[in-house]
Every structure is written in C-alpha cells, then in structure tokens.
Design an enzyme around this catalytic site. Structure first.
Site, short mmCIF file in Angstrom:
data_model
loop_
_atom_site.label_atom_id
_atom_site.label_comp_id
_atom_site.label_asym_id
_atom_site.label_seq_id
_atom_site.Cartn_x
_atom_site.Cartn_y
_atom_site.Cartn_z
N ARG A 178 40.67 28.04 29.59
CA ARG A 178 40.42 27.82 31.03
C ARG A 178 41.07 26.53 31.55
O ARG A 178 40.49 25.81 32.36
CB ARG A 178 38.92 27.76 31.33
N SER A 228 31.53 32.52 36.06
CA SER A 228 30.91 31.47 35.24
C SER A 228 31.13 30.11 35.89
O SER A 228 32.27 29.75 36.21
CB SER A 228 31.54 31.46 33.84
N GLU A 298 33.70 25.02 35.25
CA GLU A 298 34.91 25.85 35.25
C GLU A 298 35.36 26.03 36.70
O GLU A 298 36.55 26.03 37.00
CB GLU A 298 34.58 27.22 34.63
C1 LIG Z 1 32.24 38.11 39.77
C2 LIG Z 1 33.25 37.18 39.14
C3 LIG Z 1 33.63 37.38 37.83
C4 LIG Z 1 34.57 36.53 37.24
N1 LIG Z 1 34.94 36.75 35.95
C5 LIG Z 1 35.84 35.96 35.37
C6 LIG Z 1 36.24 36.20 34.01
O1 LIG Z 1 35.84 37.14 33.37
N2 LIG Z 1 37.13 35.34 33.46
C7 LIG Z 1 37.64 34.28 34.16
O2 LIG Z 1 38.45 33.53 33.59
N3 LIG Z 1 37.28 34.03 35.43
C8 LIG Z 1 36.40 34.84 36.05
N4 LIG Z 1 36.02 34.59 37.35
C9 LIG Z 1 36.57 33.41 38.05
C10 LIG Z 1 37.85 33.68 38.85
O3 LIG Z 1 37.93 35.04 39.26
C11 LIG Z 1 39.10 33.33 38.05
O4 LIG Z 1 39.11 31.97 37.68
C12 LIG Z 1 40.38 33.62 38.86
O5 LIG Z 1 41.50 33.49 38.03
C13 LIG Z 1 40.55 32.69 40.07
O6 LIG Z 1 41.57 33.23 40.89
P1 LIG Z 1 41.57 32.98 42.47
O7 LIG Z 1 42.79 33.57 43.01
O8 LIG Z 1 40.30 33.46 43.05
O9 LIG Z 1 41.63 31.41 42.49
P2 LIG Z 1 40.97 30.38 43.59
O10 LIG Z 1 39.48 30.41 43.42
O11 LIG Z 1 41.53 30.73 44.92
O12 LIG Z 1 41.52 29.03 43.05
C14 LIG Z 1 41.05 28.50 41.82
C15 LIG Z 1 41.92 27.30 41.44
O13 LIG Z 1 43.23 27.76 41.14
C16 LIG Z 1 44.18 27.09 41.99
N5 LIG Z 1 45.24 28.04 42.34
C17 LIG Z 1 45.09 29.26 42.92
N6 LIG Z 1 46.29 29.83 43.07
C18 LIG Z 1 47.20 28.96 42.60
C19 LIG Z 1 48.61 28.97 42.48
N7 LIG Z 1 49.33 30.00 42.88
N8 LIG Z 1 49.22 27.90 41.93
C20 LIG Z 1 48.51 26.84 41.51
N9 LIG Z 1 47.17 26.76 41.59
C21 LIG Z 1 46.52 27.81 42.13
C22 LIG Z 1 43.40 26.64 43.22
O14 LIG Z 1 44.03 25.54 43.84
C23 LIG Z 1 42.07 26.29 42.58
O15 LIG Z 1 42.11 25.00 42.02
C24 LIG Z 1 35.10 35.44 37.97
C25 LIG Z 1 34.71 35.24 39.30
C26 LIG Z 1 33.80 36.11 39.88
C27 LIG Z 1 33.41 35.91 41.31
#
Ligand SMILES: Cc1cc2nc3c(=O)[nH]c(=O)nc-3n(C[C@H](O)[C@H](O)[C@H](O)COP(=O)(O)OP(=O)(O)OC[C@H]3O[C@@H](n4cnc5c(N)ncnc54)[C@H](O)[C@@H]3O)c2cc1C
Length: 306
Positions: A178, A228, A298
C-alpha cells in the site's frame, strides 16, 4: 440563472475544454460522502486538455489529484487550490497483442479486471472489487486476496507540474505494501500491466464473481465508507487490534466503526469528516494503549479542518 463572474473561476482557467466547478463540495466526489469544498475542481476533457491546464497553472497554486475518491478523507474546511479529477477524461484502455494491457489513470479498476478477463489475461481479477480508478490503484498499490497492483506493472507514465511526461519501468519505482514512492508534484497518467495468458478452461467472470461474493460477505458494502482505514501492521490485522481494543460499533456523530469489519468506518448518512477523524484518532490511541502497536492510516487525509 446566469453565473456571476466570480463563480467562473480565475482567468487562467477559462477557455479550456474540460469542466471547471468552483467551490465544489468534495462530499460529491468521495465514497465517504463527506468533506468541505474544493476551491476549483477540474475534470480534464482528455490528456491534451490536462496538459493545457498544467501549462497555465501558476506555480503557487496547490494541486490535488483525485480518482474516484475511495481512499480519501477531505476535512470539512475543504481544499484550497485546484483538484484535478482523472476519472472521466483519462479513460483510454487498450490490450496490446501479447499480454500487455495499457490504461489511462481514470479507467476504473473494475473495468480493468473485466477487460483483462475478457481477453483471457489473468492476474488482476482482484481489482474488480476495488472501487477506485487505475491511477489510484497505481498510487496506492491497491491489493486484495493476496494480489497487488504493482505485482503486474510493467511500466508507468507520469506527468509533472510543468507537463513533462516520462515513462518508468516498474523496477525504477520503489513500491511496497500500500505504498508507492512518486517524486513530489508528479502524478500518474497511465500504466502498462504485463499479465499472464490464462490456461484452457479459464473462466474469468466466475473468478471475478467469487472475489465479489467473498467481499460482500465480509465487508459493509451497503454503507458509505473508504475501505480499510488502517494498513495492517506486519504480522497482524488492524481489524483484529481494533476489535481487541473494544471499539467495534463505537460512534462519533453519524460515523461508526463498522460492526461488520472493524477496520472500516461507515457514514450512516450525516457524518462529517471530523466525526470520522475522531474515530481514527480513537482507534489509534486505544490500539496503542492496549497492544503497543502504532496504527498507520491507509486512507489519505487532506484539507483544512472546519
Ligand atoms: C468499499 C471499498 C473497498 C475497498 N477495497 C480495497 C481493497 O480491497 N484493496 C485496496 O487496496 N483498496 C481498497 N479500497 C480503497 C481504494 O478503493 C483504493 O485505495 C483505490 O486504489 C483508490 O483509488 P481512487 O481512484 O479512489 O483514489 P483516490 O481516493 O481518489 O485517491 C487516493 C490517493 O491516490 C492519489 N491519486 C489518485 N489518482 C492518482 C494519480 N493518477 N496519480 C497520482 N496519485 C493519484 C490521490 O492524490 C490520493 O492521495 C476500498 C475502498 C472502498 C470504498
């Protein structure tokens, strides 16, 4: 009603092809459904438009990138500067002959899992249940069911604040559980995954369905949450430690430590980011007191307190 001139944002953001919103509530763009307003919220129309935006940005304006906001707590006082949202404009996805899938950062993780499976490429089925963008998965090294995004990354392309784009093989980018080390003020535009060719009898849709069912059975999938909240400490589970500290079901306002999965905090409807942050603080303090372990978040926490 005509927008007042003050609502159109500053001159340097006029005339671009994407969508600009001024004082946009971040609660509309985070899965927790909380958060104050973003001063400027920009969705580029495509890559060219994103580069045009970067070329115009004054050096002193803070820049925040978001994908689908599924790992983000934006404090109630909001964000100054500009939020750039990748999900919508950066949505190219291509499967190259061989076993390489390329996607831009705004493509959803679910789409990547499905497209790979349709092409008989295996490895990233676990992404089907991650409700984020590919860029978010690359930035966070998202993982589930023993799979991790960076296990499959061949190379990524990123852009800096001045609009310079460069490509980096995965060996050049330090990554861990992560965690991914990107240079400051650098954001991911897209990435190439080198997947495995599935053997005879492969049924990608069934594998994806199985992952989604397992998730539905163990996580509060019906309530607003951000997955998480804490990283698992080495050799242990944050959920187990939080439960052991007696915090399952604890509330702050309309935020609750999920009775289904203790490492999830859910918003029952009217929670504020401060409510959620109170529970994060409580969990860290109580786990430290009970087991001596320092939990690390996280989820990414940004913005000003109200
Ligand atoms: C119901 C649920 C289940 C989930 N299950 C998991 C799981 O099983 N495993 C897991 O790892 N995570 C899980 N997550 C967390 C989340 O979905 C992941 O971390 C996902 O990868 C975040 O993507 P996002 O586009 O929503 O990022 P955002 O929430 O929009 O951003 C998260 C971070 O990434 C950065 N970021 C986003 N895009 C970019 C980019 N293009 N370049 C640089 N930085 C960037 C942002 O600036 C921020 O710091 C879950 C979340 C939910 C709500």
């Amino acid at each position: 009603m005509m927008a007042r001139p003050a609502d159109r944002g500053p001159e340097f953001l006029q005339g671009l092809a994407g969508q600009l919103l001024v004082n946009e509530p971040m609660s509309r763009h985070t899965t927790w459904r909380t958060g104050g307003t973003a001063q400027y919220f920009y969705t580029p129309a495509d890559r060219q438009d994103l580069l045009a935006l970067l070329a115009r940005l004054p050096g002193d304006i803070p820049v925040h990138w978001v994908g689908l906001g599924s790992n983000l707590l934006v404090r109630d006082g909001g964000l100054s500067g500009i939020v750039i949202r990748t999900a919508k404009g950066l949505n190219e996805i291509t499967v190259h002959p061989g076993r390489v899938l390329y996607a831009e950062s705004g493509v959803s993780c679910a789409k990547i899992a499905r497209r790979a499976a349709q092409c008989n490429l295996t490895g990233v089925e676990f992404l089907a249940g991650v409700p984020g963008s590919f860029g978010g998965a690359l930035a966070m090294n998202a993982g589930a069911f023993s799979g991790e995004t960076w296990q499959w990354v061949k190379q990524v392309e990123w852009v800096d604040r001045s609009g310079n784009i460069s490509i980096h093989p995965s060996a050049e980018v330090r990554h861990a559980y992560r965690e991914v080390e990107l240079p400051a003020e650098t954001w991911i535009l897209g990435g190439w995954l080198a997947l495995e060719k599935a053997g005879p009898g492969y049924r990608g849709r069934d594998r994806i369905r199985d992952f989604l069912d397992r998730r539905a059975a163990s996580q509060p999938v019906q309530s607003a949450n951000a997955g998480s909240v804490f990283r698992n400490p080495a050799g242990d589970f944050a959920a187990r430690l939080i439960e052991e500290a007696g915090l399952k079901g604890r509330e702050s306002g309309d935020a609750v430590i999920s009775p289904v999965h203790s490492n999830f905090i859910i918003n029952r409807g009217r929670a504020t980011s401060a409510d959620i942050e109170n529970l994060i603080r409580l969990a860290r303090n109580e786990v430290r007191r009970c087991s001596g372990i320092e939990l690390e978040t996280e989820v990414r926490i940004i913005g000003e307190a109200a």
